[in-house]
Scaffold this motif. Structure first.
Motif, PDB file in Angstrom:
ATOM      1  N   ALA A  31       0.831  -1.211   0.000  1.00  0.00           N
ATOM      2  CA  ALA A  31       0.000   0.000   0.000  1.00  0.00           C
ATOM      3  C   ALA A  31       0.859   1.252   0.000  1.00  0.00           C
ATOM      4  O   ALA A  31       0.603   2.209  -0.748  1.00  0.00           O
ATOM      5  CB  ALA A  31      -0.930  -0.015   1.216  1.00  0.00           C
ATOM      6  N   PHE A  35       0.279   3.350  -3.498  1.00  0.00           N
ATOM      7  CA  PHE A  35      -0.976   4.093  -3.393  1.00  0.00           C
ATOM      8  C   PHE A  35      -0.956   5.391  -4.176  1.00  0.00           C
ATOM      9  O   PHE A  35      -1.979   5.813  -4.729  1.00  0.00           O
ATOM     10  CB  PHE A  35      -1.283   4.392  -1.911  1.00  0.00           C
ATOM     11  CG  PHE A  35      -0.621   5.638  -1.385  1.00  0.00           C
ATOM     12  CD1 PHE A  35      -1.267   6.865  -1.445  1.00  0.00           C
ATOM     13  CD2 PHE A  35       0.664   5.598  -0.859  1.00  0.00           C
ATOM     14  CE1 PHE A  35      -0.658   8.018  -0.965  1.00  0.00           C
ATOM     15  CE2 PHE A  35       1.273   6.734  -0.381  1.00  0.00           C
ATOM     16  CZ  PHE A  35       0.614   7.950  -0.433  1.00  0.00           C
ATOM     17  N   LEU A  39      -4.245   5.485  -6.000  1.00  0.00           N
ATOM     18  CA  LEU A  39      -5.336   6.056  -5.214  1.00  0.00           C
ATOM     19  C   LEU A  39      -5.092   7.477  -4.741  1.00  0.00           C
ATOM     20  O   LEU A  39      -5.979   8.085  -4.136  1.00  0.00           O
ATOM     21  CB  LEU A  39      -5.577   5.181  -3.968  1.00  0.00           C
ATOM     22  CG  LEU A  39      -6.023   3.747  -4.217  1.00  0.00           C
ATOM     23  CD1 LEU A  39      -5.924   2.929  -2.933  1.00  0.00           C
ATOM     24  CD2 LEU A  39      -7.441   3.709  -4.754  1.00  0.00           C
ATOM     25  N   ILE A 113      -7.964   1.265   4.368  1.00  0.00           N
ATOM     26  CA  ILE A 113      -7.380   1.242   3.024  1.00  0.00           C
ATOM     27  C   ILE A 113      -8.255   0.452   2.060  1.00  0.00           C
ATOM     28  O   ILE A 113      -8.570   0.906   0.949  1.00  0.00           O
ATOM     29  CB  ILE A 113      -5.956   0.665   3.074  1.00  0.00           C
ATOM     30  CG1 ILE A 113      -5.028   1.621   3.833  1.00  0.00           C
ATOM     31  CG2 ILE A 113      -5.418   0.406   1.672  1.00  0.00           C
ATOM     32  CD1 ILE A 113      -3.642   1.073   4.077  1.00  0.00           C
ATOM     33  N   VAL A 114      -8.675  -0.740   2.478  1.00  0.00           N
ATOM     34  CA  VAL A 114      -9.479  -1.595   1.596  1.00  0.00           C
ATOM     35  C   VAL A 114     -10.791  -0.920   1.227  1.00  0.00           C
ATOM     36  O   VAL A 114     -11.238  -0.984   0.072  1.00  0.00           O
ATOM     37  CB  VAL A 114      -9.733  -2.960   2.267  1.00  0.00           C
ATOM     38  CG1 VAL A 114     -10.775  -3.765   1.487  1.00  0.00           C
ATOM     39  CG2 VAL A 114      -8.436  -3.749   2.378  1.00  0.00           C
ATOM     40  N   GLY A 117     -10.177   1.461  -1.457  1.00  0.00           N
ATOM     41  CA  GLY A 117      -9.249   0.964  -2.477  1.00  0.00           C
ATOM     42  C   GLY A 117      -9.865   0.689  -3.829  1.00  0.00           C
ATOM     43  O   GLY A 117      -9.153   0.497  -4.810  1.00  0.00           O
ATOM     44  N   TRP A 120      -8.635  -1.556  -7.172  1.00  0.00           N
ATOM     45  CA  TRP A 120      -7.296  -2.048  -6.827  1.00  0.00           C
ATOM     46  C   TRP A 120      -7.318  -2.959  -5.609  1.00  0.00           C
ATOM     47  O   TRP A 120      -6.374  -3.728  -5.396  1.00  0.00           O
ATOM     48  CB  TRP A 120      -6.356  -0.875  -6.571  1.00  0.00           C
ATOM     49  CG  TRP A 120      -6.385   0.171  -7.631  1.00  0.00           C
ATOM     50  CD1 TRP A 120      -6.821   1.456  -7.507  1.00  0.00           C
ATOM     51  CD2 TRP A 120      -5.985   0.027  -9.001  1.00  0.00           C
ATOM     52  NE1 TRP A 120      -6.716   2.118  -8.694  1.00  0.00           N
ATOM     53  CE2 TRP A 120      -6.211   1.272  -9.640  1.00  0.00           C
ATOM     54  CE3 TRP A 120      -5.471  -1.036  -9.745  1.00  0.00           C
ATOM     55  CZ2 TRP A 120      -5.921   1.486 -10.984  1.00  0.00           C
ATOM     56  CZ3 TRP A 120      -5.188  -0.822 -11.095  1.00  0.00           C
ATOM     57  CH2 TRP A 120      -5.411   0.424 -11.695  1.00  0.00           C
ATOM     58  N   TYR A 121      -8.364  -2.879  -4.792  1.00  0.00           N
ATOM     59  CA  TYR A 121      -8.454  -3.688  -3.581  1.00  0.00           C
ATOM     60  C   TYR A 121      -9.678  -4.601  -3.608  1.00  0.00           C
ATOM     61  O   TYR A 121     -10.223  -4.953  -2.564  1.00  0.00           O
ATOM     62  CB  TYR A 121      -8.474  -2.792  -2.338  1.00  0.00           C
ATOM     63  CG  TYR A 121      -7.110  -2.289  -1.964  1.00  0.00           C
ATOM     64  CD1 TYR A 121      -6.362  -2.888  -0.960  1.00  0.00           C
ATOM     65  CD2 TYR A 121      -6.533  -1.216  -2.653  1.00  0.00           C
ATOM     66  CE1 TYR A 121      -5.095  -2.438  -0.630  1.00  0.00           C
ATOM     67  CE2 TYR A 121      -5.264  -0.754  -2.330  1.00  0.00           C
ATOM     68  CZ  TYR A 121      -4.558  -1.369  -1.314  1.00  0.00           C
ATOM     69  OH  TYR A 121      -3.285  -0.923  -1.012  1.00  0.00           O
ATOM     70  N   GLU A 126      -7.897  -9.621   0.290  1.00  0.00           N
ATOM     71  CA  GLU A 126      -8.000  -8.418   1.123  1.00  0.00           C
ATOM     72  C   GLU A 126      -8.994  -8.666   2.255  1.00  0.00           C
ATOM     73  O   GLU A 126      -8.696  -8.425   3.437  1.00  0.00           O
ATOM     74  CB  GLU A 126      -8.459  -7.215   0.292  1.00  0.00           C
ATOM     75  CG  GLU A 126      -7.776  -7.032  -1.037  1.00  0.00           C
ATOM     76  CD  GLU A 126      -6.321  -6.631  -0.937  1.00  0.00           C
ATOM     77  OE1 GLU A 126      -5.805  -6.459   0.182  1.00  0.00           O
ATOM     78  OE2 GLU A 126      -5.693  -6.480  -1.996  1.00  0.00           O
ATOM     79  N   ARG A 379      -0.567  -4.727  -7.949  1.00  0.00           N
ATOM     80  CA  ARG A 379      -1.983  -4.506  -8.241  1.00  0.00           C
ATOM     81  C   ARG A 379      -2.239  -4.118  -9.699  1.00  0.00           C
ATOM     82  O   ARG A 379      -3.193  -4.593 -10.316  1.00  0.00           O
ATOM     83  CB  ARG A 379      -2.544  -3.453  -7.290  1.00  0.00           C
ATOM     84  CG  ARG A 379      -2.415  -3.876  -5.837  1.00  0.00           C
ATOM     85  CD  ARG A 379      -3.050  -2.906  -4.866  1.00  0.00           C
ATOM     86  NE  ARG A 379      -2.800  -3.368  -3.507  1.00  0.00           N
ATOM     87  CZ  ARG A 379      -3.508  -4.314  -2.898  1.00  0.00           C
ATOM     88  NH1 ARG A 379      -4.518  -4.863  -3.534  1.00  0.00           N
ATOM     89  NH2 ARG A 379      -3.216  -4.691  -1.671  1.00  0.00           N
TER      90      ARG A 379
END
Length: 472
Positions: A31, A35, A39, A113-114, A117, A120-121, A126, A379
């Motif tokens: 991450a 990121f 993100l 984060i998830v 995300g 991507w997540y 996850e 990712r």
């Protein structure tokens, strides 16, 4: 309550907790390093844009309250630091309640984060890390013996991971029932590893044995997890061996590794259990309440497993407390790859000098052998595999990716193995073409040194310049 704890599992708990902390570290490291391009405020799918349209109740996250790239980096690196502390055993030096709070920190950070995300997540591992990480909060430290209910719930997760994956295969692609899926899978899997070429070229009868053994491990062995020892240990050990085989055959992020970690909690490892004080009443009440909650939430995953329309990898609550899992219900017969190229030419033509961008993990140059990345998760490379299956998977992010390449965006270029353009001379145009990839034969490998052979299929994205990429 004498039945509440299982002192003989203190070493299993120790192995489980230290290994889980290691996986937390890998997840937070990925991450922290990826990121900004994926993100960040100028990312491909920016978090600020997401939280502006999705309310807190649907995606609870600290980033709903505040977002900046610096704050995200702080959270990710804090997660890394806490994971290292847990791997070193800091939770055992704290009071029971302090150790529980310490395990709660990475769970809350990674949940945050998830839940922002987005694409991507969106992977099953996850939610699996979050579900397992939540239970780890209540597993205790050196002040108490491992609670029986938490050990049972960990086996319940392992059961759902394996049995759900087995069911989705039997209900899905006919090649699983015919025992022929591995004739294709090693070649068409999302991200091959350094040994995948060799696995693909194993004799077909051995592939049949592999599939049959997989069915036994996923459809029969999980029930043995709930039997007395040493049968449960034997079942968990068989699952670990199967997962290690999968680790050797490809790159599946930390899916195989967290399954191994889960299985370790079911092992009755030899070793004299230390003398531990009586379990505090408040701790017993908390564990009983959590167990009742999670068993109640298990209704939806169980109903999904029993359904003829079983779905893979879905969360039924925004906290990812109890989820459904599964992988490769269908197996591709042909491998396609999206090859991204740029040119400095003022007018893009077929005979222009097109230079290929090299990704870290996904196949590109036919002569470049795959590398081992798992449990680390690349990712963008994974999503490029989905894009090759269907442009619909790339609709929300591919145009912005091209825009960033046209800008020579440093954060985006760090996701790649190599950019063919110097930092001060970005391409004028970027295009993407779809190729069919297949493994070379033994003879072709000796003659050319290439592990892949590729054939042009069609245009994926026509030559695009910066203004056009922005409109996309």
């Amino acid at each position: 309550m004498d039945w509440f704890t299982a002192p003989d599992y203190w070493l299993s708990r120790l192995v489980f907790q230290r290994a889980l902390a290691g996986l937390y570290f890998v997840a937070f490291l990925a991450a922290a390093l990826q990121f900004r391009a994926l993100l960040g405020e100028r990312g491909i799918l920016p978090v600020p844009r997401f939280v502006a349209r999705v309310p807190f109740r649907r995606a609870p996250s600290v980033f709903q309250l505040h977002y900046s790239d610096r704050f995200f980096a702080l959270c990710a690196w804090t997660g890394c630091a806490v994971a290292v502390a847990l791997a070193a055993g800091l939770d055992s030096l704290l009071p029971l309640w302090g150790g529980m709070l310490l395990w709660l920190v990475p769970w809350l950070l990674y949940l945050s984060i998830v839940n922002v995300g987005q694409t991507w997540y969106g992977f099953g591992w996850e939610s699996l890390l979050l579900e397992v990480g939540f239970l780890a909060v209540f597993l205790g430290n050196d002040e108490v013996a491992p609670p029986v209910l938490v050990l049972f719930l960990l086996r319940w997760i392992l059961f759902r991971v394996e049995f759900g994956a087995g069911l989705i295969k039997m209900r899905g692609d006919a090649c699983w029932r015919k025992l022929t899926c591995l004739d294709h899978h090693h070649e068409t899997q999302p991200m091959p590893g350094p040994l995948s070429w060799y696995f693909h070229h194993l004799p077909k009868p051995l592939h049949r044995v592999e599939v049959a053994a997989n069915h036994v491990t996923q459809l029969a062995v999980p029930f043995l997890l709930f039997t007395p020892q040493p049968i449960a240990t034997a079942a968990a050990s068989l699952m670990i061996v199967t997962q290690l085989w999968l680790v050797l055959s490809g790159n599946f992020a930390w899916l195989n590794w967290i399954t191994i970690v889960l299985a370790s909690s079911a092992l009755e490892l030899p070793g004299d259990a230390p003398d531990l004080p009586a379990t505090p009443l408040w701790y017993e009440v908390v564990v009983l309440a959590v167990a009742a909650l999670l068993l109640g939430l298990s209704y939806h995953p169980v109903r999904n497993m029993l359904s003829r329309r079983q779905i893979m990898n879905r969360s039924f609550d925004p906290l990812h407390l109890v989820n459904t899992y599964g992988a490769f219900g269908s197996v591709s017969r042909i491998r396609y790859e999206v090859v991204v190229e740029g040119t400095a030419a003022d007018v893009p033509r077929r005979d222009s000098e097109w230079r290929e961008y090299e990704f870290k993990g996904k196949p590109g140059d036919p002569r470049r052998w795959p590398r081992q990345f798992a449990p680390y998760h690349l990712r963008l490379d994974w999503m490029m595999w989905f894009a090759a299956l269907s442009p619909a998977y790339a609709e929300s992010w591919f145009g912005t990716l091209v825009e960033r390449l046209l800008e020579n965006d440093p954060a985006t270029l760090r996701l790649l193995r190599r950019s063919p353009f110097p930092a001060d001379a970005p391409p004028r145009y970027v295009r993407a073409r779809l190729f069919r990839y297949r493994y070379t034969t033994w003879r072709e490998l000796r003659e050319t040194g290439a592990c892949w052979e590729r054939t042009y299929v069609r245009e994926f994205l026509p030559p695009t310049r910066l203004a056009e990429a922005v409109r996309r």
